[in-house]
Design an enzyme around this catalytic site. Structure first.
Site, short mmCIF file in Angstrom:
data_model
loop_
_atom_site.label_atom_id
_atom_site.label_comp_id
_atom_site.label_asym_id
_atom_site.label_seq_id
_atom_site.Cartn_x
_atom_site.Cartn_y
_atom_site.Cartn_z
N CYS A 62 0.91 -2.27 6.19
CA CYS A 62 0.22 -3.56 6.35
C CYS A 62 -0.41 -3.98 5.03
O CYS A 62 -1.04 -3.18 4.35
CB CYS A 62 -0.86 -3.46 7.42
SG CYS A 62 -0.23 -3.51 9.09
N HIS A 63 -0.23 -5.26 4.71
CA HIS A 63 -0.86 -5.82 3.52
C HIS A 63 -2.35 -6.05 3.77
O HIS A 63 -2.72 -6.50 4.85
CB HIS A 63 -0.22 -7.17 3.16
CG HIS A 63 1.16 -7.06 2.65
ND1 HIS A 63 2.25 -6.96 3.49
CD2 HIS A 63 1.65 -7.01 1.39
CE1 HIS A 63 3.35 -6.87 2.77
NE2 HIS A 63 3.02 -6.90 1.48
N GLU A 100 -3.50 -6.77 12.92
CA GLU A 100 -4.96 -6.75 12.94
C GLU A 100 -5.49 -7.00 14.35
O GLU A 100 -6.40 -6.30 14.82
CB GLU A 100 -5.51 -7.79 11.95
CG GLU A 100 -5.36 -7.42 10.50
CD GLU A 100 -3.95 -7.57 9.93
OE1 GLU A 100 -3.74 -7.17 8.78
OE2 GLU A 100 -3.04 -8.08 10.63
N ASP A 114 -14.55 6.04 24.94
CA ASP A 114 -15.51 6.97 24.35
C ASP A 114 -16.90 6.81 24.96
O ASP A 114 -17.59 7.79 25.23
CB ASP A 114 -15.59 6.77 22.83
CG ASP A 114 -16.60 7.70 22.19
OD1 ASP A 114 -16.45 8.93 22.35
OD2 ASP A 114 -17.54 7.20 21.55
#
Length: 145
Positions: A62-63, A100, A114
């Site tokens: 990924c850029h 993203e 979590d």
């Protein structure tokens, strides 16, 4: 990484979502806001935003791109005992923001897991998926189902 230098600079958006099935006990905790680790939705929102901004560090090809906006929303489904996180990412650049948005949704779900694992370890994260994207050469995409 692929060469994106010839791509046009456009406004690009991506909307993704992920769902976590909690079970009765964990859903009641989240519904009543009684998680002993703290505010589940605020923590998951911050984690999702951090994941969006950190995607190039997590996904090797990924850029790194400038993130101009991130929106996070949650939908609770009492019947399914689940929570869906919706992540919308916006950037102006030469490559899209789908990864993203997907990283944000997955990380938001993982954070909810979590926060509530003390109540139920049998939670299931499912359906992390791209819902819609705009911008770039491929144009507009919207999931049909």
């Amino acid at each position: 990484m692929i060469d994106i230098s010839e791509k046009d600079i456009t406004v690009r958006t991506a909307k993704s979502q992920g769902t976590i099935v909690l079970g009765d006990n964990a859903f009641e905790i989240i519904k009543n806001g009684t998680c002993k680790k703290g505010d589940v939705f605020t923590t998951a929102k911050i984690a999702a935003i951090q994941a969006v901004k950190s995607t190039p560090n997590l996904i090797p090809m990924c850029h790194p791109i400038p993130i101009e906006a991130v929106e996070i929303d949650f939908e609770q489904d009492e019947y399914a005992k689940s929570v869906t996180i919706i992540v919308i990412v916006k950037s102006t650049g030469r490559t899209g923001v789908e990864m993203e948005a997907l990283c944000g949704a997955a990380t938001g779900c993982l954070t909810i897991y979590d926060m509530l694992k003390y109540a139920d370890k049998a939670m299931t994260i499912k359906e992390v998926k791209l819902i819609e994207k705009t911008g770039g050469k491929s144009g507009h995409y919207k999931r049909q189902n």
